[in-house]
Every structure is written in C-alpha cells, then in structure tokens.
Scaffold this motif. Structure first.
Motif, PDB file in Angstrom:
ATOM      1  N   GLY A 102      -4.521   1.086   9.735  1.00 53.72           N
ATOM      2  CA  GLY A 102      -3.498   0.352   9.008  1.00 53.72           C
ATOM      3  C   GLY A 102      -4.103  -0.439   7.872  1.00 53.72           C
ATOM      4  O   GLY A 102      -5.328  -0.594   7.775  1.00 53.72           O
ATOM      5  N   TRP A 103      -3.250  -0.933   7.006  1.00 55.86           N
ATOM      6  CA  TRP A 103      -3.718  -1.729   5.877  1.00 55.86           C
ATOM      7  C   TRP A 103      -2.739  -2.864   5.598  1.00 55.86           C
ATOM      8  O   TRP A 103      -1.576  -2.823   6.003  1.00 55.86           O
ATOM      9  CB  TRP A 103      -3.891  -0.872   4.619  1.00 55.86           C
ATOM     10  N   ILE A 104      -3.207  -3.868   4.899  1.00 55.19           N
ATOM     11  CA  ILE A 104      -2.375  -4.990   4.484  1.00 55.19           C
ATOM     12  C   ILE A 104      -2.782  -5.402   3.080  1.00 55.19           C
ATOM     13  O   ILE A 104      -3.955  -5.262   2.696  1.00 55.19           O
ATOM     14  CB  ILE A 104      -2.495  -6.181   5.466  1.00 55.19           C
ATOM     15  N   GLY A 105      -1.816  -5.860   2.290  1.00 55.49           N
ATOM     16  CA  GLY A 105      -2.131  -6.246   0.918  1.00 55.49           C
ATOM     17  C   GLY A 105      -0.904  -6.722   0.178  1.00 55.49           C
ATOM     18  O   GLY A 105      -0.071  -7.433   0.741  1.00 55.49           O
ATOM     19  N   THR A 106      -0.784  -6.312  -1.077  1.00 59.19           N
ATOM     20  CA  THR A 106       0.322  -6.757  -1.921  1.00 59.19           C
ATOM     21  C   THR A 106       1.003  -5.560  -2.572  1.00 59.19           C
ATOM     22  O   THR A 106       0.425  -4.490  -2.709  1.00 59.19           O
ATOM     23  CB  THR A 106      -0.156  -7.710  -3.032  1.00 59.19           C
TER      24      THR A 106
ATOM     25  N   ALA B 107       2.239  -3.665   3.597  1.00 58.69           N
ATOM     26  CA  ALA B 107       1.427  -3.190   4.716  1.00 58.69           C
ATOM     27  C   ALA B 107       1.793  -1.742   4.987  1.00 58.69           C
ATOM     28  O   ALA B 107       2.808  -1.225   4.495  1.00 58.69           O
ATOM     29  CB  ALA B 107       1.655  -4.040   5.962  1.00 58.69           C
ATOM     30  N   GLY B 108       0.954  -1.056   5.770  1.00 58.32           N
ATOM     31  CA  GLY B 108       1.244   0.331   6.068  1.00 58.32           C
ATOM     32  C   GLY B 108       0.356   0.901   7.148  1.00 58.32           C
ATOM     33  O   GLY B 108      -0.603   0.255   7.609  1.00 58.32           O
ATOM     34  N   VAL B 109       0.690   2.113   7.582  1.00 58.79           N
ATOM     35  CA  VAL B 109      -0.118   2.858   8.538  1.00 58.79           C
ATOM     36  C   VAL B 109      -0.571   4.149   7.860  1.00 58.79           C
ATOM     37  O   VAL B 109       0.133   4.713   7.012  1.00 58.79           O
ATOM     38  CB  VAL B 109       0.663   3.182   9.825  1.00 58.79           C
TER      39      VAL B 109
ATOM     40  N   ASN C 223       4.539   3.184   4.342  1.00 67.09           N
ATOM     41  CA  ASN C 223       4.266   1.887   3.729  1.00 67.09           C
ATOM     42  C   ASN C 223       5.517   1.034   3.569  1.00 67.09           C
ATOM     43  O   ASN C 223       6.633   1.560   3.453  1.00 67.09           O
ATOM     44  CB  ASN C 223       3.641   2.089   2.339  1.00 67.09           C
ATOM     45  N   TYR C 224       5.292  -0.266   3.551  1.00 62.29           N
ATOM     46  CA  TYR C 224       6.366  -1.242   3.329  1.00 62.29           C
ATOM     47  C   TYR C 224       5.886  -2.250   2.296  1.00 62.29           C
ATOM     48  O   TYR C 224       4.718  -2.666   2.306  1.00 62.29           O
ATOM     49  CB  TYR C 224       6.711  -1.970   4.622  1.00 62.29           C
TER      50      TYR C 224
ATOM     51  N   VAL D  86      -6.288  -3.511   1.700  1.00 63.04           N
ATOM     52  CA  VAL D  86      -7.520  -3.275   2.454  1.00 63.04           C
ATOM     53  C   VAL D  86      -7.123  -2.750   3.824  1.00 63.04           C
ATOM     54  O   VAL D  86      -6.255  -3.329   4.491  1.00 63.04           O
ATOM     55  CB  VAL D  86      -8.351  -4.559   2.602  1.00 63.04           C
ATOM     56  N   GLY D  87      -7.741  -1.652   4.240  1.00 63.99           N
ATOM     57  CA  GLY D  87      -7.378  -1.033   5.502  1.00 63.99           C
ATOM     58  C   GLY D  87      -8.557  -0.847   6.425  1.00 63.99           C
ATOM     59  O   GLY D  87      -9.717  -0.780   5.993  1.00 63.99           O
TER      60      GLY D  87
END
Length: 272
Positions: free
Chosen positions: A27-31, A51-53, A70-71, A255-256
């Motif tokens: 997964g990842w998180i960001g903007t 964020a996303g998978v 992604n969202y 960043v994931g």
C-alpha cells in the motif's frame, strides 16, 4: 576453463533475471493534486489526502505489470488564484477520486530483492485508468453535487459521466530493503479524456434557462462572478467559463511499502 567461465556467467545472469519473477503487494500513502480550469498555473496549493493498494507482477528484474486501486481528495478555488479575472469568476469545487489502473513498469536498472549492489532503480510506467469523480461545492452551508445541476446548460440526460477512462503514466524510485520488503516512491499522473473534473469547461449558460430546467440553486452555481476593483470582466451568457481545449488532470504523489512473494528460481540445466 573458458567454457566453464562462460557457462557460470550465463547461469548467474539467468538466475538474477528469473530471481525477480513473482508477485508483490502493498500500500501507499501521500497526496493528490488537481490541475485544470480552476488551477491554470499548475500550483500545488490545495493538496488532498491520498492512499492506495498495489499488486505487481514482476516478469523479470526489468519489466513488471502493476495493478492499483487508489483514493484521493482534490479541490480548487478561484479565490486562491493569482489571476484577478479568475478571482472575479469566483468558482470552486471539491471531489473525491476513486480509480483503478493497470500499468506496465520498466526499471532503468536491474532490481534484485536482497541484493547489496542491485537494490534500487528509477522506473517509468504507463497504462490505462478507470476513475470516478463527483464535483461538489458549498452554498449557504450546504454541500451540493454539481453534475446533476447542468451548470453549463446541459439538458437532462446530457450531463457528463461520473465514471470515465484515461491514460495513467508516471515514474519513481524503488528501494529493496531485503529479500521481501521494498519501498517505492512514485509520482502517478492521469491524462483524462474529460474536462469536467471540476465541473468547468466551456461557456456561461443563460441562468434563466438553467433556473427553469434545474432550479434556482443550479442558476446561482452556474455563475458566481463577483465585482472586484479594477476588473472589467464580462461573464454574460456565451462568454468563456473554462478552457475546453485543455482537459483536466490529477496527480498522486506517494510513498509505498511492498512485500515480495516471489521465489528465487535457478535455470534448468539439461542433462545429456
């Protein structure tokens, strides 16, 4: 000795190419950032949470196929523009984005999980995306969906679709921390076939026609222009509201953390 050396070199090369075959997930998180008619300067003024998978199949240490869900949250406001005419136009929106993409990735350097020498690489990616959006705005403390209002004079049944397709492309850097875990830093952009991500594209419609067809709220939200000192802007029906020749876009920066499920595979050696 020369033949043995060549055989060992070839075996080692095949081994490392095959070593990357297999699945990864994480997964990842960001903007998330929007660019379009309400952000014509491509400014990063109002980034949203994203964020996303990710699921990735590595064919070898150079080429992979990535699937992602992604969202993101996007928004923009003419009040934040450096252009005084855009501030006088006085439009704004916010939306959630849900998208699914499939992309081919190409590593510029060979990447081998667990290697001390081939543990990172920059990469590029490209493919297709399906995305869903729903632009909204506030009016008298209420959050109102814009698409059903036909703010640019669309007749009923002619509204733009809330789910559409586009081209996904981007790049980043992959870092292998050990055999199973890696960190990915990415910039993933979307080239859209729609200009209505922000509900703005063509010209101002007649507010009386909109009011008769959609109601008073729709008429108000179709033209929210304000008077500003030094601005002689004409926001009458038929004048420019957006730029229909430049479609909107959005970008994910994140960043994931990825987990590798593949196995090291040795080449088959035929026995004669």
């Amino acid at each position: 000795m020369k033949q043995i050396f060549l055989f060992l070199s070839l075996s080692l090369t095949i081994h490392f190419v095959q070593a990357q075959e297999g699945w990864e997930s994480g997964g990842w998180i960001g903007t998330s950032n929007y660019f379009g008619d309400l952000n014509t300067n491509f400014a990063f003024k109002d980034p949203g949470i994203a964020a996303g998978v990710v699921f990735r199949y590595n064919f070898n240490n150079r080429v992979a196929l990535k699937f992602a869900g992604n969202y993101g949250q996007i928004a923009a406001d003419d009040a934040d523009s450096d252009n005084i005419f855009e501030r006088a136009r006085n439009l704004n929106f916010q939306s959630e984005i849900f998208d699914g993409s499939a992309q081919v990735e190409f590593n510029f350097l060979p990447l081998v999980h667990g290697s001390y020498t081939e543990f990172f690489t920059p990469y590029l990616s490209g493919g297709l995306v399906v995305y869903n959006f729903n632009p909204k705005t506030e009016l008298d403390g209420r959050l109102i969906e814009l698409r059903p209002l036909g703010t640019e004079g669309q007749f009923r049944g002619e509204e733009y679709f809330g789910t559409q397709i586009g081209v996904a492309y981007g790049g980043g850097i992959k870092f292998s921390m050990n055999y199973v875990w890696s960190i990915n830093v990415h910039v993933d952009a979307r080239w859209l076939f729609s200009d209505y991500l922000d509900d703005v594209s063509t010209v101002f419609a007649d507010p009386d026609d909109i009011a008769n067809l959609r109601g008073e709220d729709a008429a108000i939200l179709s033209n929210r222009a304000i008077d500003l000192p030094g601005v002689e802007a004409n926001f009458a029906p038929g004048t420019q509201r957006g730029d229909q020749f430049n479609n909107d876009t959005y970008v994910f920066i994140g960043v994931g953390l990825m987990y590798y499920f593949g196995d090291l595979k040795c080449p088959n050696i035929s026995k004669k």
